[in-house]
Scaffold this active site. Structure first.
Site, PDB file in Angstrom:
ATOM      1  N   SER A 253       0.824  -1.210   0.000  1.00 14.43           N
ATOM      2  CA  SER A 253       0.000   0.000   0.000  1.00 14.43           C
ATOM      3  C   SER A 253       0.851   1.250   0.000  1.00 14.43           C
ATOM      4  O   SER A 253       2.045   1.215   0.244  1.00 14.43           O
ATOM      5  CB  SER A 253      -0.910   0.013   1.220  1.00 14.43           C
ATOM      6  OG  SER A 253      -0.200   0.496   2.341  1.00 14.43           O
ATOM      7  N   LYS A 254       0.189   2.348  -0.246  1.00 12.03           N
ATOM      8  CA  LYS A 254       0.925   3.606  -0.341  1.00 12.03           C
ATOM      9  C   LYS A 254       1.522   4.043   0.991  1.00 12.03           C
ATOM     10  O   LYS A 254       2.369   4.915   1.031  1.00 12.03           O
ATOM     11  CB  LYS A 254       0.053   4.720  -0.926  1.00 12.03           C
ATOM     12  CG  LYS A 254      -1.427   4.549  -0.767  1.00 12.03           C
ATOM     13  CD  LYS A 254      -2.181   5.554  -1.633  1.00 12.03           C
ATOM     14  CE  LYS A 254      -3.543   5.008  -1.991  1.00 12.03           C
ATOM     15  NZ  LYS A 254      -4.340   5.819  -2.842  1.00 12.03           N
ATOM     16  N   ARG A 255       1.074   3.442   2.056  1.00 10.57           N
ATOM     17  CA  ARG A 255       1.643   3.806   3.357  1.00 10.57           C
ATOM     18  C   ARG A 255       3.099   3.373   3.497  1.00 10.57           C
ATOM     19  O   ARG A 255       3.804   3.815   4.378  1.00 10.57           O
ATOM     20  CB  ARG A 255       0.817   3.175   4.482  1.00 10.57           C
ATOM     21  CG  ARG A 255      -0.568   3.767   4.635  1.00 10.57           C
ATOM     22  CD  ARG A 255      -1.246   3.232   5.886  1.00 10.57           C
ATOM     23  NE  ARG A 255      -1.381   1.783   5.834  1.00 10.57           N
ATOM     24  CZ  ARG A 255      -2.397   1.157   5.260  1.00 10.57           C
ATOM     25  NH1 ARG A 255      -3.358   1.849   4.704  1.00 10.57           N
ATOM     26  NH2 ARG A 255      -2.467  -0.154   5.257  1.00 10.57           N
ATOM     27  N   GLU A 256       3.527   2.480   2.601  1.00 13.91           N
ATOM     28  CA  GLU A 256       4.894   1.973   2.652  1.00 13.91           C
ATOM     29  C   GLU A 256       5.945   3.086   2.580  1.00 13.91           C
ATOM     30  O   GLU A 256       6.985   3.003   3.188  1.00 13.91           O
ATOM     31  CB  GLU A 256       5.171   1.067   1.457  1.00 13.91           C
ATOM     32  CG  GLU A 256       4.236  -0.063   1.329  1.00 13.91           C
ATOM     33  CD  GLU A 256       4.814  -1.330   1.891  1.00 13.91           C
ATOM     34  OE1 GLU A 256       6.028  -1.515   1.830  1.00 13.91           O
ATOM     35  OE2 GLU A 256       4.028  -2.110   2.430  1.00 13.91           O
ATOM     36  N   PRO A 258       5.890   6.516   3.327  1.00 16.74           N
ATOM     37  CA  PRO A 258       6.157   7.252   4.560  1.00 16.74           C
ATOM     38  C   PRO A 258       6.766   6.368   5.636  1.00 16.74           C
ATOM     39  O   PRO A 258       7.643   6.794   6.384  1.00 16.74           O
ATOM     40  CB  PRO A 258       4.788   7.783   4.975  1.00 16.74           C
ATOM     41  CG  PRO A 258       3.803   7.303   4.003  1.00 16.74           C
ATOM     42  CD  PRO A 258       4.516   6.710   2.843  1.00 16.74           C
TER      43      PRO A 258
END
Length: 544
Positions: A253-256, A258
């Site tokens: 996911s895009k949280r990777e 940060p």
RNA sequence: GGCCCCAUCGUCUAGGUAGGCCUAGGACACCGGGUUUUCAACCCGGCAACAGGGGUUCGAAUCCCCUUGGGGCUACCA
């Protein structure tokens, strides 16, 4: 035989990520294989989250990957509009139909009230199910609530029955209607929820195959039941693919990004937080909150910090791979093999063959981990097999987006760079290797290790001086001449070619990594080569 | 917590739907060697898996059950 119709239906809330790309690809592959229709439908019913630029991103990412659509934005088609935000009146009609049939009903709880109910259920360790009223609120009730400014939503009355989803990859999966609950189909802002809009659109757009991630499997019994309640005819075939897992665990996911930055910052010491905050254009408090895991700044801020600190962020979005120098052909090939295989031993497969071989029955059930190392290997192969023209086009686009000085090269030069960088793993490799040709002589950054090992240890500097003198008297500055000179010098001095080539390489590039030395020197030209050697000699002779 | 899905080398996978063809094949990574003006590429060789336990069967990686582990969902997001 019915024509195959598939669709990719992203919600434009950001860049296209790798999971979305894979979903799009499989749907596209099936449509192309079957000579059917591939639809791009924009699911922009969440007015709070959608941004117009995000939609453009998704579209350009798909185009970069080589995925085109027959119906959708920029293409139109007989079943439009293809933006859900423009189809509200259609959904309203179907909501009406359900309401009139007594298969859906109004509710008036606010979000806060629902949250409280959910919390209470949770405290009792029970799953929350919305309590369906014995008597459904009337039209008059709804009117009154609306007039009072209350929140009005519509829920689907889920029948209490066994629901069997016949999934192409998972077989028969059985659910219990009573455990699914009455989900909302129309939000208080009047827009439909995902499941509702999805069902109506799939039916109206005559979608025959729904290929999506396993994360949607639990939505399917509800959607299927809705489909029947709406009397929309034959169900589409569902195929729930395995999910792509990140190497740090969990769905990619895009949280990777940060997260990776946060960990890298924590691992480093002596970071000037004020400076970092300034570069990210956020306050120091916000930065601290981020580091403590309390909040996440927006992507531009995250990327700015990463660039400043020299932290490599894992690629998640399709553009990230573009910016890292990957070829779309390689990415497509690689993600196609995540949860699917041809069944034979082929792995490096051009897109036409991917289409030719595609078959839903070969989808894997188990999740797969996204291994960047293997992607690099695929990229290397695709660089080798892609034609010169296509490769140059990709290189040029890449150089443009990373704002490289190499972008100033003309086509002929670019082709030569590609040729002499044969074996490069990514476009970034080529750029890194050739960058030295496009910067000023006094802008060379000397790699400390390279200088120590090649120039300072041993007689690297003396050798460099001799090389300089020999180069200076050369009338013709061609590769063969340079090669002959360096080879005979090495022979004369009874040393390997490395002993004479490496100091020269460090002098003109600042590092030990470059294209073949003869080409490098020739391309740089006599004047610049001598100037750089001069600068190098002056800079390091005294230090020794 | 509830519901659902999944389980072969470190990773992606072949084999599983028709049990014997599997002393489990390929690729990436890794290790060793070769080639070499650097990096890469290239060549040769090697390491390495059927999660555990019960069944069914003459025979199970393949079928069934349990355990364990992983994943997903549990929103007026999609």
């Amino acid at each position: 035989m019915q024509k195959v119709v598939t669709r990719f239906a992203p919600s434009p809330t950001g860049y296209l990520h790798i999971g979305g790309a894979r979903t799009a690809l499989f749907n596209w592959l099936l449509a192309r294989k079957a000579g059917g229709v591939f639809i791009l439908r924009i699911e922009d019913t969440d007015t709070k989250r959608n941004t117009p630029t995000a939609m453009q991103q998704v579209i350009s990412d798909l185009k970069w990957l080589g995925i085109d659509w027959d119906e959708g934005p920029e293409a139109d088609g007989p079943n439009g509009p293809y933006f859900q935000s423009q189809r509200k009146d259609i959904y309203d009609r179907y909501v009406r139909q359900l309401l009139d049939a007594g298969k859906a009903y109004y509710c008036f709880e606010t979000q806060q009230e629902l949250d409280a109910m959910r919390k209470q259920a949770e405290a009792q360790k029970k799953g929350f199910l919305y309590p369906r009223p014995d008597v459904f609120p009337t039209e008059a009730n709804a009117e009154k609530a609306r007039a009072e400014g209350k929140s009005v939503t519509v829920r689907f009355a889920m029948p209490d029955e066994t629901i069997v989803v016949n999934d192409v990859v998972r077989g028969e999966v059985t659910f219990n209607g009573s455990e699914l609950g009455d989900f909302i189909i129309q939000k208080s802002d009047g827009f439909p929820t995902y499941s509702f809009a999805c069902v109506v659109d799939d039916a109206l757009m005559k979608v025959t195959h729904v290929i999506r991630g396993q994360e949607h499997l639990m939505n399917t019994p509800g959607q299927q039941t809705l489909w029947k309640a709406l009397e929309l005819g034959e169900l589409p075939k569902y195929a729930h693919m395995s999910v792509t897992i990140s190497d740090s665990g969990g769905k990619l996911s895009k949280r990777e990004r940060p997260k990776a930055l946060r960990n890298a910052v924590k691992a480093k010491s002596g970071i000037d937080l004020d400076e970092v905050a300034r570069i990210a254009n956020i306050t120091v408090d916000e930065l601290n909150d981020f580091l403590r895991g309390k909040s996440t700044p927006d992507m531009p801020a995250v990327e700015a910090m990463a660039r400043h600190l020299g932290v490599e962020l894992p690629e998640i979005n399709v553009v990230d791979f573009f910016k890292s120098g990957y070829l779309p052909e390689a990415l497509v090939n690689f993600i196609a093999l995540l949860g699917w295989s041809t069944g034979d031993k082929r792995e490096i497969i051009p897109i036409e063959e991917l289409i030719e071989s595609f078959d839903l029955s070969r989808l894997t059930k188990s999740n797969s981990l996204f291994d960047r190392g293997k992607l690099v290997a695929f990229n290397t192969e695709h660089i080798k097999m892609l034609g010169q023209e296509k490769l140059r086009t990709h290189l040029r686009a890449y150089l443009g987006v990373i704002e490289s000085p190499v972008a100033s090269a003309d086509d002929e030069l670019l082709d030569r760079l590609i040729r002499i960088c044969e074996g490069a793993r990514t476009l970034a490799d080529i750029e890194r290797k050739c960058r030295f040709l496009f910067i000023a002589d006094d802008e060379i950054q000397y790699d400390e290790k390279a200088v120590k090992k090649v120039l300072l240890k041993g007689d690297g500097l003396e050798m460099l001086k001799i090389v300089a003198d020999k180069l200076a008297v050369m009338e013709q500055f061609a590769e063969e001449g340079i090669e002959n000179m360096l080879r005979s010098l090495a022979e004369e001095k009874q040393v390997g070619l490395g002993k004479v080539a490496q100091p020269l390489r460090v002098a003109i590039t600042g590092t030990t990594i470059s294209p073949p030395i003869f080409d490098s020197v020739q391309m740089l030209g006599k004047e610049n080569t001598l100037a750089r050697i001069d600068i190098t000699l002056k800079k390091f002779r005294t230090e020794n």
